[in-house]
Design a protein around this motif. Structure first.
Motif, PDB file in Angstrom:
ATOM      1  N   VAL A   1       0.656  -1.156   0.112  1.00  0.00           N
ATOM      2  CA  VAL A   1       0.010   0.072   0.333  1.00  0.00           C
ATOM      3  C   VAL A   1       1.020   1.405   0.059  1.00  0.00           C
ATOM      4  CG1 VAL A   1      -1.615   1.303   1.328  1.00  0.00           C
ATOM      5  CG2 VAL A   1      -1.644  -0.805   1.193  1.00  0.00           C
ATOM      6  N   VAL A   2       0.498   2.078  -1.240  1.00  0.00           N
ATOM      7  CA  VAL A   2       1.359   2.635  -0.968  1.00  0.00           C
ATOM      8  C   VAL A   2       0.373   3.976  -0.803  1.00  0.00           C
ATOM      9  CG1 VAL A   2       2.621   4.960  -2.504  1.00  0.00           C
ATOM     10  CG2 VAL A   2       3.132   2.198  -2.625  1.00  0.00           C
ATOM     11  N   LEU A   3       0.745   5.199   0.513  1.00  0.00           N
ATOM     12  CA  LEU A   3      -0.226   6.124   1.032  1.00  0.00           C
ATOM     13  C   LEU A   3       0.196   7.135   0.736  1.00  0.00           C
ATOM     14  CD1 LEU A   3      -3.126   7.234   3.259  1.00  0.00           C
ATOM     15  CD2 LEU A   3      -1.354   6.923   4.558  1.00  0.00           C
ATOM     16  N   VAL A   4       0.354   9.053   0.236  1.00  0.00           N
ATOM     17  CA  VAL A   4       0.499  10.179   0.270  1.00  0.00           C
ATOM     18  C   VAL A   4      -0.170  10.981   0.750  1.00  0.00           C
ATOM     19  CG1 VAL A   4       1.175  12.088  -1.559  1.00  0.00           C
ATOM     20  CG2 VAL A   4       1.342   9.335  -2.537  1.00  0.00           C
ATOM     21  N   VAL A   5       0.001  11.263   1.712  1.00  0.00           N
ATOM     22  CA  VAL A   5      -0.030  12.006   2.528  1.00  0.00           C
ATOM     23  C   VAL A   5       0.179  13.723   2.724  1.00  0.00           C
ATOM     24  CG1 VAL A   5       0.265  13.449   4.937  1.00  0.00           C
ATOM     25  CG2 VAL A   5       0.422  10.668   4.275  1.00  0.00           C
ATOM     26  N   ASP A   6      -0.323  14.492   2.746  1.00  0.00           N
ATOM     27  CA  ASP A   6      -0.081  15.949   2.169  1.00  0.00           C
ATOM     28  C   ASP A   6      -0.021  16.726   3.395  1.00  0.00           C
ATOM     29  OD1 ASP A   6      -0.596  18.598   1.888  1.00  0.00           O
ATOM     30  OD2 ASP A   6      -2.311  18.500   0.929  1.00  0.00           O
TER      31      ASP A   6
ATOM     32  N   THR B   1      -5.689  19.433   9.148  1.00  0.00           N
ATOM     33  CA  THR B   1      -6.696  17.976   9.311  1.00  0.00           C
ATOM     34  C   THR B   1      -7.471  17.893   9.049  1.00  0.00           C
ATOM     35  OG1 THR B   1      -7.863  19.981   7.303  1.00  0.00           O
ATOM     36  CG2 THR B   1      -7.818  21.261   9.223  1.00  0.00           C
ATOM     37  N   ARG B   2      -6.977  16.869   7.698  1.00  0.00           N
ATOM     38  CA  ARG B   2      -7.245  15.904   7.334  1.00  0.00           C
ATOM     39  C   ARG B   2      -6.742  14.468   7.941  1.00  0.00           C
ATOM     40  NH1 ARG B   2      -7.662  16.003   1.385  1.00  0.00           N
ATOM     41  NH2 ARG B   2      -9.443  17.387   1.789  1.00  0.00           N
ATOM     42  N   LEU B   3      -5.577  14.778   9.399  1.00  0.00           N
ATOM     43  CA  LEU B   3      -4.705  13.549   9.197  1.00  0.00           C
ATOM     44  C   LEU B   3      -6.192  13.141  10.500  1.00  0.00           C
ATOM     45  CD1 LEU B   3      -1.510  15.329  10.033  1.00  0.00           C
ATOM     46  CD2 LEU B   3      -2.246  12.930   8.469  1.00  0.00           C
TER      47      LEU B   3
ATOM     48  N   ILE C   1       4.050  13.739  11.549  1.00  0.00           N
ATOM     49  CA  ILE C   1       2.518  12.630  10.555  1.00  0.00           C
ATOM     50  C   ILE C   1       2.793  11.091  11.028  1.00  0.00           C
ATOM     51  CG2 ILE C   1       2.365  11.827   8.613  1.00  0.00           C
ATOM     52  CD1 ILE C   1       3.418  14.701   6.773  1.00  0.00           C
ATOM     53  N   THR C   2       4.120  10.710  11.817  1.00  0.00           N
ATOM     54  CA  THR C   2       4.471   8.809  12.167  1.00  0.00           C
ATOM     55  C   THR C   2       3.800   8.735  13.468  1.00  0.00           C
ATOM     56  OG1 THR C   2       6.241   8.636  10.912  1.00  0.00           O
ATOM     57  CG2 THR C   2       5.714   7.205  12.746  1.00  0.00           C
ATOM     58  N   GLU C   3       3.945  10.528  14.445  1.00  0.00           N
ATOM     59  CA  GLU C   3       3.227  10.209  15.311  1.00  0.00           C
ATOM     60  C   GLU C   3       1.418  10.543  15.312  1.00  0.00           C
ATOM     61  OE1 GLU C   3       5.365  13.322  17.505  1.00  0.00           O
ATOM     62  OE2 GLU C   3       7.402  12.617  18.144  1.00  0.00           O
ATOM     63  N   SER C   4       0.921  11.004  14.752  1.00  0.00           N
ATOM     64  CA  SER C   4       0.086  11.434  14.603  1.00  0.00           C
ATOM     65  C   SER C   4      -0.878  10.449  13.645  1.00  0.00           C
ATOM     66  CB  SER C   4      -0.057  12.630  13.311  1.00  0.00           C
ATOM     67  OG  SER C   4       0.056  13.972  13.260  1.00  0.00           O
ATOM     68  N   LEU C   5      -0.510   9.888  13.007  1.00  0.00           N
ATOM     69  CA  LEU C   5      -1.697   8.470  12.723  1.00  0.00           C
ATOM     70  C   LEU C   5      -0.793   7.163  12.711  1.00  0.00           C
ATOM     71  CD1 LEU C   5      -0.288   8.780   8.661  1.00  0.00           C
ATOM     72  CD2 LEU C   5      -2.272   9.574   9.615  1.00  0.00           C
ATOM     73  N   GLN C   6       0.357   7.656  14.251  1.00  0.00           N
ATOM     74  CA  GLN C   6       0.410   6.091  14.808  1.00  0.00           C
ATOM     75  C   GLN C   6       1.204   4.887  13.815  1.00  0.00           C
ATOM     76  OE1 GLN C   6      -3.140   5.896  17.516  1.00  0.00           O
ATOM     77  NE2 GLN C   6      -2.944   7.404  18.338  1.00  0.00           N
ATOM     78  N   LEU C   7       2.128   5.540  13.540  1.00  0.00           N
ATOM     79  CA  LEU C   7       3.191   4.075  12.565  1.00  0.00           C
ATOM     80  C   LEU C   7       3.890   3.342  13.677  1.00  0.00           C
ATOM     81  CD1 LEU C   7       3.134   6.141   9.347  1.00  0.00           C
ATOM     82  CD2 LEU C   7       2.033   4.694   9.872  1.00  0.00           C
ATOM     83  N   HIS C   8       4.153   3.924  14.587  1.00  0.00           N
ATOM     84  CA  HIS C   8       4.752   3.021  15.779  1.00  0.00           C
ATOM     85  C   HIS C   8       4.016   1.762  16.090  1.00  0.00           C
ATOM     86  CE1 HIS C   8       8.261   5.000  14.786  1.00  0.00           C
ATOM     87  NE2 HIS C   8       8.124   5.844  15.468  1.00  0.00           N
ATOM     88  N   GLY C   9       2.764   2.118  16.194  1.00  0.00           N
ATOM     89  CA  GLY C   9       1.636   0.790  16.485  1.00  0.00           C
ATOM     90  C   GLY C   9       1.051  -0.057  15.580  1.00  0.00           C
TER      91      GLY C   9
ATOM     92  N   GLN D   1      -8.022   7.150  10.724  1.00  0.00           N
ATOM     93  CA  GLN D   1      -9.915   5.860  10.651  1.00  0.00           C
ATOM     94  C   GLN D   1      -9.330   4.895   9.481  1.00  0.00           C
ATOM     95  OE1 GLN D   1     -12.646   8.983  10.649  1.00  0.00           O
ATOM     96  NE2 GLN D   1     -12.868   8.581  13.053  1.00  0.00           N
ATOM     97  N   GLU D   2      -8.910   5.878   8.485  1.00  0.00           N
ATOM     98  CA  GLU D   2      -8.918   5.187   6.566  1.00  0.00           C
ATOM     99  C   GLU D   2      -7.638   4.150   7.040  1.00  0.00           C
ATOM    100  OE1 GLU D   2     -10.752   4.840   4.616  1.00  0.00           O
ATOM    101  OE2 GLU D   2     -11.996   6.259   4.946  1.00  0.00           O
ATOM    102  N   LEU D   3      -6.722   4.436   7.579  1.00  0.00           N
ATOM    103  CA  LEU D   3      -5.020   3.176   7.598  1.00  0.00           C
ATOM    104  C   LEU D   3      -5.639   2.547   8.484  1.00  0.00           C
ATOM    105  CD1 LEU D   3      -1.872   3.323   7.228  1.00  0.00           C
ATOM    106  CD2 LEU D   3      -1.560   4.896   9.012  1.00  0.00           C
ATOM    107  N   ASP D   4      -5.997   2.832   9.745  1.00  0.00           N
ATOM    108  CA  ASP D   4      -6.372   1.719  10.326  1.00  0.00           C
ATOM    109  C   ASP D   4      -7.227   1.047   9.875  1.00  0.00           C
ATOM    110  OD1 ASP D   4      -4.634   2.777  12.633  1.00  0.00           O
ATOM    111  OD2 ASP D   4      -6.675   3.705  13.337  1.00  0.00           O
ATOM    112  N   ALA D   5      -8.485   1.226   9.127  1.00  0.00           N
ATOM    113  CA  ALA D   5      -9.443   0.121   8.622  1.00  0.00           C
ATOM    114  C   ALA D   5      -8.039  -0.603   7.473  1.00  0.00           C
ATOM    115  CB  ALA D   5     -10.461   0.793   7.611  1.00  0.00           C
ATOM    116  N   LEU D   6      -7.500  -0.351   6.677  1.00  0.00           N
ATOM    117  CA  LEU D   6      -6.590  -1.114   5.907  1.00  0.00           C
ATOM    118  C   LEU D   6      -5.223  -1.697   5.983  1.00  0.00           C
ATOM    119  CD1 LEU D   6      -4.813   1.900   3.129  1.00  0.00           C
ATOM    120  CD2 LEU D   6      -6.707   0.390   2.794  1.00  0.00           C
ATOM    121  N   VAL D   7      -5.213  -1.418   7.804  1.00  0.00           N
ATOM    122  CA  VAL D   7      -4.267  -2.275   8.042  1.00  0.00           C
ATOM    123  C   VAL D   7      -4.485  -3.360   9.564  1.00  0.00           C
ATOM    124  CG1 VAL D   7      -1.727  -0.363   8.311  1.00  0.00           C
ATOM    125  CG2 VAL D   7      -3.262  -0.723  10.461  1.00  0.00           C
ATOM    126  N   GLY D   8      -5.936  -3.098   9.240  1.00  0.00           N
ATOM    127  CA  GLY D   8      -6.489  -4.623   9.686  1.00  0.00           C
ATOM    128  C   GLY D   8      -7.791  -5.197   9.156  1.00  0.00           C
ATOM    129  N   SER D   9      -7.459  -4.870   7.680  1.00  0.00           N
ATOM    130  CA  SER D   9      -7.911  -5.648   6.924  1.00  0.00           C
ATOM    131  C   SER D   9      -6.894  -7.136   6.440  1.00  0.00           C
ATOM    132  CB  SER D   9      -8.642  -4.164   5.015  1.00  0.00           C
ATOM    133  OG  SER D   9      -8.800  -5.532   4.227  1.00  0.00           O
TER     134      SER D   9
END
Length: 105
Positions: free
Chosen positions: A10-15, A20-22, A61-69, A27-35
């Motif tokens: 999955v390639v996710l491009v973040v603006d 405000t969109r984070l 962005i890493t912190e906002s999206l909680q990528l380490h989780g 939520q969308e990222l959580d749905a993707l990685v949970g699929s």
């Protein structure tokens, strides 16, 4: 939601200018990685627009999206600028390596 069945990446491009969109993106990222359809897929996050003043850093962005989780997917965040090309090859190099060597991601 079935268009990504069998996908290995999955390639996710973040603006990086759009704070405000984070929450929605998270939520969308959580749905993707949970699929189940994406089980084992690697995740490349491009933090785009790094050439603009005021852009969120890759760390923010890493912190906002909680990528380490994210524990069930190899992932990488890459600062980039689509307009200058900076960072794009580095991200795609990581993706290529991750797909060839899934145990190392």
């Amino acid at each position: 939601a079935t268009y990504y069945v069998g996908a290995t990446a999955v390639v996710l491009v973040v603006d990086s200018m759009d704070r405000t969109r984070l929450p929605t993106l998270k939520q969308e990222l959580d749905a993707l990685v949970g699929s189940e359809a994406l089980a084992g897929a690697v995740l490349l996050v491009f933090a785009n627009k790094q050439d603009l003043a005021g852009a969120m850093t890759a760390v923010e962005i890493t912190e906002s999206l909680q990528l380490h989780g994210i524990k069930d997917h190899g992932w990488q965040i890459q600062a980039c600028s689509a307009t200058t090309g900076e960072g794009l090859y580095e991200g795609l190099d990581w993706l290529t390596h991750a797909l060839k060597n899934p145990a190392r991601t």
